[in-house]
Write an enzyme that holds these catalytic residues in place. Structure first.
Site, PDB file in Angstrom:
ATOM      1  N   THR A 197       0.851  -1.183   0.000  1.00  0.00           N
ATOM      2  CA  THR A 197       0.000   0.000   0.000  1.00  0.00           C
ATOM      3  C   THR A 197       0.881   1.225   0.000  1.00  0.00           C
ATOM      4  OG1 THR A 197      -1.612  -1.190   1.341  1.00  0.00           O
ATOM      5  CG2 THR A 197      -1.728   1.209   1.408  1.00  0.00           C
ATOM      6  N   ARG A 210     -13.035  -8.875  -1.022  1.00  0.00           N
ATOM      7  CA  ARG A 210     -12.171  -8.710   0.142  1.00  0.00           C
ATOM      8  C   ARG A 210     -11.708  -7.258   0.269  1.00  0.00           C
ATOM      9  NH1 ARG A 210      -6.694  -6.716   1.152  1.00  0.00           N
ATOM     10  NH2 ARG A 210      -6.052  -7.593   3.157  1.00  0.00           N
ATOM     11  N   VAL A 211     -11.749  -6.731   1.478  1.00  0.00           N
ATOM     12  CA  VAL A 211     -11.232  -5.409   1.797  1.00  0.00           C
ATOM     13  C   VAL A 211     -10.336  -5.543   3.017  1.00  0.00           C
ATOM     14  CG1 VAL A 211     -11.822  -3.082   2.582  1.00  0.00           C
ATOM     15  CG2 VAL A 211     -13.233  -4.209   0.841  1.00  0.00           C
ATOM     16  N   GLY A 212      -9.161  -4.936   2.970  1.00  0.00           N
ATOM     17  CA  GLY A 212      -8.251  -4.975   4.107  1.00  0.00           C
ATOM     18  C   GLY A 212      -8.376  -3.737   4.971  1.00  0.00           C
ATOM     19  N   ASP A 213      -7.269  -3.315   5.532  1.00  0.00           N
ATOM     20  CA  ASP A 213      -7.282  -2.185   6.460  1.00  0.00           C
ATOM     21  C   ASP A 213      -7.209  -0.831   5.768  1.00  0.00           C
ATOM     22  OD1 ASP A 213      -4.505  -2.851   5.761  1.00  0.00           O
ATOM     23  OD2 ASP A 213      -3.999  -1.198   7.098  1.00  0.00           O
ATOM     24  N   THR A 264       0.785  -0.647   6.342  1.00  0.00           N
ATOM     25  CA  THR A 264       0.902  -1.423   5.121  1.00  0.00           C
ATOM     26  C   THR A 264       1.113  -2.882   5.493  1.00  0.00           C
ATOM     27  OG1 THR A 264       2.078  -1.611   2.995  1.00  0.00           O
ATOM     28  CG2 THR A 264       3.404  -1.102   4.931  1.00  0.00           C
ATOM     29  N   GLY A 265       0.848  -3.768   4.541  1.00  0.00           N
ATOM     30  CA  GLY A 265       1.035  -5.194   4.803  1.00  0.00           C
ATOM     31  C   GLY A 265      -0.280  -5.946   4.802  1.00  0.00           C
ATOM     32  N   GLY A 297      -3.581  -6.575   5.841  1.00  0.00           N
ATOM     33  CA  GLY A 297      -4.519  -5.686   6.513  1.00  0.00           C
ATOM     34  C   GLY A 297      -5.366  -6.329   7.575  1.00  0.00           C
TER      35      GLY A 297
END
Length: 331
Positions: free
Chosen positions: A190, A218-221, A241-242, A244
């Site tokens: 990110t 899918r959604v991360g942080d 980042t990474g 999430g």
């Protein structure tokens, strides 16, 4: 339309309630408000995750010419959104396992106004759409087809985000369909950015195409206020980042800002943020998380799970890529 005030009156509302058990044990009533007593702030200044030198340079150009932190954030991260060779952000991002490129982004200003888009397709600059959500609607989050339709209504054009390079890599991946999150290999990273302008206003933004070959939807942080990004103009800001999912579990960026409020430096707060994650993942070494933070005085810090994470910093002192310390040391 009236702009929203997210967490205006209290640092412990929606995201704070989620994070209360996380931060309760870190309170130290013997600490004084270091932020209020320190020397005059360093400003302007911008930092961003990873070695995105072109993005930080563009943001600095805005800040150095007297522009706002919010404009610097938008213009800075758009550089990566528009770079087809960056396969983790914007146009050219790697698709989900169905072959669709879906983008996530959020932005937050000095007054705690914020906007976010999640799982949006066919729009090249999600950070700009997120800003429109913040400024033109009574909402914070717009997702999927709703976010896309809103973007068209705001004048954004439909584009094909899937480049031939990313398409061919996806077709090759489908032969085995093995889902992985390699450490420090940018298939799931990110750009998160934080800035302070000449007036001392802090803003932040975060944008990504998410994990390569993720499940559709899918959604991360990254677009989640409090997880992938949080800004409090009295204290500072943080971004992540990474992988999430691990950041969401600890409301990571909010936690780091609250730790700075209690007197920790950005470096100390980032270290504690990673340690909280690792306390819930004992002996796991199969994922990377990196945090960066900045406080009101322009002090910065970063920390990560595995060696190799860096962040860019640009101020009147120069333009530097900083390698941060890690929870697991370099072997």
């Amino acid at each position: 339309m009236k702009r929203r005030k997210f967490l205006k009156k209290s640092s412990l509302s929606t995201a704070g309630i989620m994070a209360t058990p996380i931060i309760a044990s870190c309170k130290d009533n013997t600490k004084t408000d270091k932020i209020a007593t320190m020397q005059e702030a360093i400003k302007p200044i911008v930092i961003c995750t990873w070695n995105f030198a072109n993005a930080s340079a563009k943001a600095w150009e805005v800040l150095d010419s007297g522009g706002s932190a919010l404009d610097a954030i938008e213009q800075g991260v758009m550089v990566e959104e528009n770079d087809v060779d960056n396969q983790t952000v914007g146009t050219g991002g790697r698709p989900d396992r169905d072959g669709n490129v879906t983008l996530d982004a959020c932005i937050m200003d000095k007054d705690a106004n914020c906007g976010s888009v999640l799982a949006m397709q066919n729009i090249a600059n999600p950070i700009s759409v997120a800003r429109k959500v913040m400024e033109k609607t009574p909402h914070i989050f717009l997702a999927g087809k709703g976010a896309e339709q809103f973007a068209y209504e705001q004048g954004f054009k439909k584009v094909n985000l899937l480049t031939e390079k990313s398409k061919q890599e996806w077709l090759e991946w489908k032969k085995k369909s093995q889902y992985e999150t390699p450490i420090n290999i940018e298939n799931h990273d990110t750009i998160g950015m934080l800035a302070i302008d000449k007036n001392g206003a802090i803003a932040g933004g975060c944008t990504t195409s998410g994990m390569a070959y993720k499940l559709a939807g899918r959604v991360g942080d990254s677009p989640i206020i409090g997880a992938g990004l949080f800004v409090d103009n009295e204290v500072g800001g943080a971004t992540a980042t990474g992988v999430g999912e691990e950041v969401v579990r600890t409301v990571g960026s909010f936690l780091i800002v609250e730790l700075m409020r209690q007197g920790k430096s950005p470096q100390e707060a980032c270290e504690e943020g990673v340690k909280r994650i690792m306390a819930k993942n004992k002996d796991r070494k199969d994922f990377q998380i990196g945090f960066i933070a900045i406080n009101k005085n322009g002090e910065t810090g970063g920390y990560c799970v595995h060696h190799g994470f860096t962040y860019r910093e640009y101020s009147q002192k120069g333009h530097e890529n900083k390698l941060v310390e890690s929870f697991y040391k370099k072997s």
